[in-house]
Motif scaffolding. Structure first.
Motif, PDB file in Angstrom:
ATOM      1  N   GLY A  42       0.773  -1.234   0.000  1.00  0.00           N
ATOM      2  CA  GLY A  42       0.000   0.000   0.000  1.00  0.00           C
ATOM      3  C   GLY A  42       0.804   1.283   0.000  1.00  0.00           C
ATOM      4  N   THR A  43       2.128   1.192  -0.029  1.00  0.00           N
ATOM      5  CA  THR A  43       2.976   2.378   0.020  1.00  0.00           C
ATOM      6  C   THR A  43       3.888   2.420  -1.195  1.00  0.00           C
ATOM      7  OG1 THR A  43       2.978   2.336   2.443  1.00  0.00           O
ATOM      8  CG2 THR A  43       4.699   3.634   1.367  1.00  0.00           C
ATOM      9  N   GLN A  44       4.031   3.604  -1.804  1.00  0.00           N
ATOM     10  CA  GLN A  44       4.932   3.742  -2.936  1.00  0.00           C
ATOM     11  C   GLN A  44       6.377   3.839  -2.446  1.00  0.00           C
ATOM     12  OE1 GLN A  44       3.871   6.745  -5.762  1.00  0.00           O
ATOM     13  NE2 GLN A  44       5.682   6.440  -7.012  1.00  0.00           N
ATOM     14  N   VAL A  45       7.235   3.047  -3.041  1.00  0.00           N
ATOM     15  CA  VAL A  45       8.652   3.058  -2.689  1.00  0.00           C
ATOM     16  C   VAL A  45       9.292   4.310  -3.299  1.00  0.00           C
ATOM     17  CG1 VAL A  45      10.844   1.832  -2.925  1.00  0.00           C
ATOM     18  CG2 VAL A  45       8.713   0.538  -2.611  1.00  0.00           C
ATOM     19  N   PRO A  46      10.075   5.071  -2.534  1.00  0.00           N
ATOM     20  CA  PRO A  46      10.718   6.274  -3.082  1.00  0.00           C
ATOM     21  C   PRO A  46      11.605   5.925  -4.272  1.00  0.00           C
ATOM     22  CG  PRO A  46      10.909   6.231  -0.686  1.00  0.00           C
ATOM     23  CD  PRO A  46      10.376   4.887  -1.103  1.00  0.00           C
ATOM     24  N   PRO A  47      11.553   6.732  -5.340  1.00  0.00           N
ATOM     25  CA  PRO A  47      12.336   6.415  -6.540  1.00  0.00           C
ATOM     26  C   PRO A  47      13.828   6.296  -6.297  1.00  0.00           C
ATOM     27  CG  PRO A  47      10.667   8.058  -7.050  1.00  0.00           C
ATOM     28  CD  PRO A  47      10.652   7.879  -5.558  1.00  0.00           C
ATOM     29  N   TYR A  48      14.356   7.026  -5.289  1.00  0.00           N
ATOM     30  CA  TYR A  48      15.803   6.955  -5.068  1.00  0.00           C
ATOM     31  C   TYR A  48      16.250   5.567  -4.611  1.00  0.00           C
ATOM     32  CZ  TYR A  48      14.547   7.749  -0.118  1.00  0.00           C
ATOM     33  OH  TYR A  48      14.009   7.650   1.141  1.00  0.00           O
ATOM     34  N   GLU A  49      15.306   4.705  -4.227  1.00  0.00           N
ATOM     35  CA  GLU A  49      15.662   3.361  -3.796  1.00  0.00           C
ATOM     36  C   GLU A  49      16.024   2.460  -4.976  1.00  0.00           C
ATOM     37  OE1 GLU A  49      16.143   2.327  -0.897  1.00  0.00           O
ATOM     38  OE2 GLU A  49      15.031   3.582   0.518  1.00  0.00           O
ATOM     39  N   SER A  75      12.632  -8.226  -4.101  1.00  0.00           N
ATOM     40  CA  SER A  75      12.879  -9.316  -3.160  1.00  0.00           C
ATOM     41  C   SER A  75      12.211  -9.065  -1.816  1.00  0.00           C
ATOM     42  CB  SER A  75      14.387  -9.509  -2.960  1.00  0.00           C
ATOM     43  OG  SER A  75      15.009  -9.889  -4.165  1.00  0.00           O
ATOM     44  N   ALA A  76      12.030  -7.769  -1.496  1.00  0.00           N
ATOM     45  CA  ALA A  76      11.380  -7.408  -0.231  1.00  0.00           C
ATOM     46  C   ALA A  76       9.859  -7.414  -0.334  1.00  0.00           C
ATOM     47  CB  ALA A  76      11.869  -6.037   0.216  1.00  0.00           C
ATOM     48  N   GLY A  77       9.336  -7.852  -1.494  1.00  0.00           N
ATOM     49  CA  GLY A  77       7.889  -7.983  -1.635  1.00  0.00           C
ATOM     50  C   GLY A  77       7.222  -6.920  -2.468  1.00  0.00           C
ATOM     51  N   ALA A  78       7.986  -6.006  -3.062  1.00  0.00           N
ATOM     52  CA  ALA A  78       7.391  -4.917  -3.834  1.00  0.00           C
ATOM     53  C   ALA A  78       6.895  -5.403  -5.193  1.00  0.00           C
ATOM     54  CB  ALA A  78       8.405  -3.793  -4.023  1.00  0.00           C
ATOM     55  N   SER A  79       5.927  -4.692  -5.733  1.00  0.00           N
ATOM     56  CA  SER A  79       5.407  -4.936  -7.083  1.00  0.00           C
ATOM     57  C   SER A  79       5.833  -3.795  -7.996  1.00  0.00           C
ATOM     58  CB  SER A  79       3.876  -5.037  -7.070  1.00  0.00           C
ATOM     59  OG  SER A  79       3.441  -6.161  -6.345  1.00  0.00           O
ATOM     60  N   LEU A  80       6.018  -4.133  -9.259  1.00  0.00           N
ATOM     61  CA  LEU A  80       6.462  -3.161 -10.256  1.00  0.00           C
ATOM     62  C   LEU A  80       5.272  -2.724 -11.101  1.00  0.00           C
ATOM     63  CD1 LEU A  80       9.639  -3.410 -12.446  1.00  0.00           C
ATOM     64  CD2 LEU A  80       7.429  -3.069 -13.550  1.00  0.00           C
ATOM     65  N   VAL A  81       5.145  -1.409 -11.317  1.00  0.00           N
ATOM     66  CA  VAL A  81       4.073  -0.845 -12.130  1.00  0.00           C
ATOM     67  C   VAL A  81       4.702  -0.035 -13.252  1.00  0.00           C
ATOM     68  CG1 VAL A  81       2.018   0.614 -12.180  1.00  0.00           C
ATOM     69  CG2 VAL A  81       2.595  -0.679 -10.100  1.00  0.00           C
ATOM     70  N   LEU A  82       4.281  -0.299 -14.476  1.00  0.00           N
ATOM     71  CA  LEU A  82       4.777   0.443 -15.631  1.00  0.00           C
ATOM     72  C   LEU A  82       3.570   1.035 -16.350  1.00  0.00           C
ATOM     73  CD1 LEU A  82       7.311   1.218 -17.203  1.00  0.00           C
ATOM     74  CD2 LEU A  82       7.051  -0.872 -18.543  1.00  0.00           C
ATOM     75  N   ASP A  83       3.450   2.351 -16.276  1.00  0.00           N
ATOM     76  CA  ASP A  83       2.301   3.036 -16.873  1.00  0.00           C
ATOM     77  C   ASP A  83       2.449   3.179 -18.381  1.00  0.00           C
ATOM     78  OD1 ASP A  83       1.162   3.309 -14.412  1.00  0.00           O
ATOM     79  OD2 ASP A  83       1.632   5.433 -14.164  1.00  0.00           O
ATOM     80  N   ALA A  84       1.304   3.272 -19.055  1.00  0.00           N
ATOM     81  CA  ALA A  84       1.227   3.579 -20.489  1.00  0.00           C
ATOM     82  C   ALA A  84       2.094   2.648 -21.326  1.00  0.00           C
ATOM     83  CB  ALA A  84       1.615   5.033 -20.741  1.00  0.00           C
ATOM     84  N   VAL A  85       1.957   1.343 -21.085  1.00  0.00           N
ATOM     85  CA  VAL A  85       2.712   0.365 -21.864  1.00  0.00           C
ATOM     86  C   VAL A  85       2.255   0.375 -23.324  1.00  0.00           C
ATOM     87  CG1 VAL A  85       3.377  -2.077 -22.015  1.00  0.00           C
ATOM     88  CG2 VAL A  85       2.994  -1.034 -19.796  1.00  0.00           C
ATOM     89  N   ASP A  86       1.051   0.882 -23.573  1.00  0.00           N
ATOM     90  CA  ASP A  86       0.578   0.966 -24.964  1.00  0.00           C
ATOM     91  C   ASP A  86       1.432   1.904 -25.802  1.00  0.00           C
ATOM     92  OD1 ASP A  86      -1.013   2.507 -22.896  1.00  0.00           O
ATOM     93  OD2 ASP A  86      -1.482   3.708 -24.660  1.00  0.00           O
TER      94      ASP A  86
END
Length: 368
Positions: A42-49, A75-86
């Motif tokens: 439920g929390t966005q990971v900071p981009p600098y990570e 590895s810590a359980g995060a999911s990856l989101v990539l917007d506008a793949v179209d």
């Protein structure tokens, strides 16, 4: 709500599917926040990570994916989101355009990849309809329904938080599809192993959009252009309101929704694409391919006159080009030679039509 395929079929694969191998957008494009995002519980990971930031000699801030940081977050359980793949993947663009052509909304496709059964966003709702395509692995969708009818992102009141157990629990396997209406609360997590799915967001036109459009259509009216009599006496205010009510009521005739829909289709810019190296007249090359850049182009007219509305422009054309335009409006990518054969036009005439459409950003020309 769901299309089921392949019950009992194993989801194990000896190698990643083609999307991961030959079509990996991350290896061809510069991806950074906010297009590339990572969420965990439920929390966005900071981009600098997971992004490395640098400044070029032209003082431009550049971001580069740091694979070790990305892998560590996943590895810590995060999911990856990539917007506008179209905008990155031709096949996904074809899917988005097919949905636009059929349902006539704006469509954006986002990619969601996860490796652990951790919810990326928690329980939430979206301000658009979604059509979900499970590509690999499995994902559990807990659906709770809506607590406010047709909520908007910018609304006069917030949707009440959903309470109680979900109305339904749906597990999508590879090949399954799910439709989630706007405003439905839901929570999503992978079941086990890696999961990959596409979500196509269909942004609807609402009554608010129609009234804003209608106000623009009424700008010919002196009443609408006049100053609102805010400091006048009550009788003058009431007379103004009555005249405004009358004109708006007349404009809301039985066919106003059809007119609004046709206007939205005609103004939709689609996905404009350059036609380099052809910056002027397009050559009469039978091997060149012509494609409309909007999936919402509209054709009107009978045998004596043909009107094309696309990308904010309108053309009145000879009926002989109808076979060409009908093929293009269906989403076909055809060579000048194919279009000429279908219509009885010459390749030179097809090239002239292509030149006109390209000059208004309504079409693009390319090689096969």
């Amino acid at each position: 709500m769901r299309r089921q395929r392949g019950k009992g079929r194993s989801q194990r694969r000896s190698a990643p599917p083609a999307f991961w191998r030959s079509e990996r957008p991350g290896r061809r494009h510069r991806l950074d926040a906010p297009q590339l995002r990572i969420f965990n519980d439920g929390t966005q990971v900071p981009p600098y990570e997971y992004l490395h930031t640098s400044v070029t000699k032209r003082s431009e801030v550049r971001h580069r994916v740091e694979p070790s940081g990305l892998h560590r977050q996943i590895s810590a359980g995060a999911s990856l989101v990539l917007d506008a793949v179209d905008k990155l993947h031709p096949g996904v663009q074809d899917l988005a355009e097919a949905l636009e052509r059929h349902f006539r909304p704006d469509v954006q496709a986002n990619l969601y990849a996860s490796w652990h059964p951790t919810e990326a966003f928690g329980i939430h709702w979206d301000d658009h309809d979604t059509v979900v395509f499970q590509h690999e692995g499995a994902k559990r969708w807990n659906l709770y329904g809506a607590t406010r009818t047709d909520p908007l992102r910018l609304d006069v009141e917030a949707s009440a938080k959903t309470e109680g157990p979900p109305l339904a629990e749906v597990i999508l396997q590879a090949g399954d599809m799910l439709y989630v209406p706007r405003g439905w609360w839901h929570a999503v997590a992978a079941t086990q192993g890696r999961s990959l799915h596409l979500t196509c967001g269909l942004t609807p036109a609402t009554g608010h959009h129609l009234l804003v459009w209608l106000a623009g259509q009424l700008l010919h009216s002196p009443t609408l252009r006049a100053n609102v009599p805010t400091v006048a006496d009550p009788a003058e205010r009431a007379a103004y309101a009555e005249q405004l009510r009358k004109e708006v009521a007349e404009a809301l005739h039985d066919h106003v929704v059809s007119e609004f829909a046709a206007s939205m289709d005609a103004r939709d810019p689609g996905r404009p694409a350059p036609s380099l190296p052809y910056i002027g007249d397009v050559p009469a090359d039978p091997q060149l391919v012509l494609t409309l850049t909007t999936a919402r182009a509209a054709l009107e007219g009978a045998d004596e006159a043909l009107v094309l509305r696309a990308a904010g422009h309108e053309w009145e054309l000879h009926p002989s080009v109808r076979p060409v335009l009908e093929a293009l409006a269906s989403g076909a990518r055809l060579t000048f030679g194919d279009l000429a054969a279908r219509s009885g036009l010459t390749v030179e005439q097809v090239a002239a039509l292509a030149t006109e459409l390209v000059s208004k950003d309504a079409a693009a020309v390319s090689h096969r």
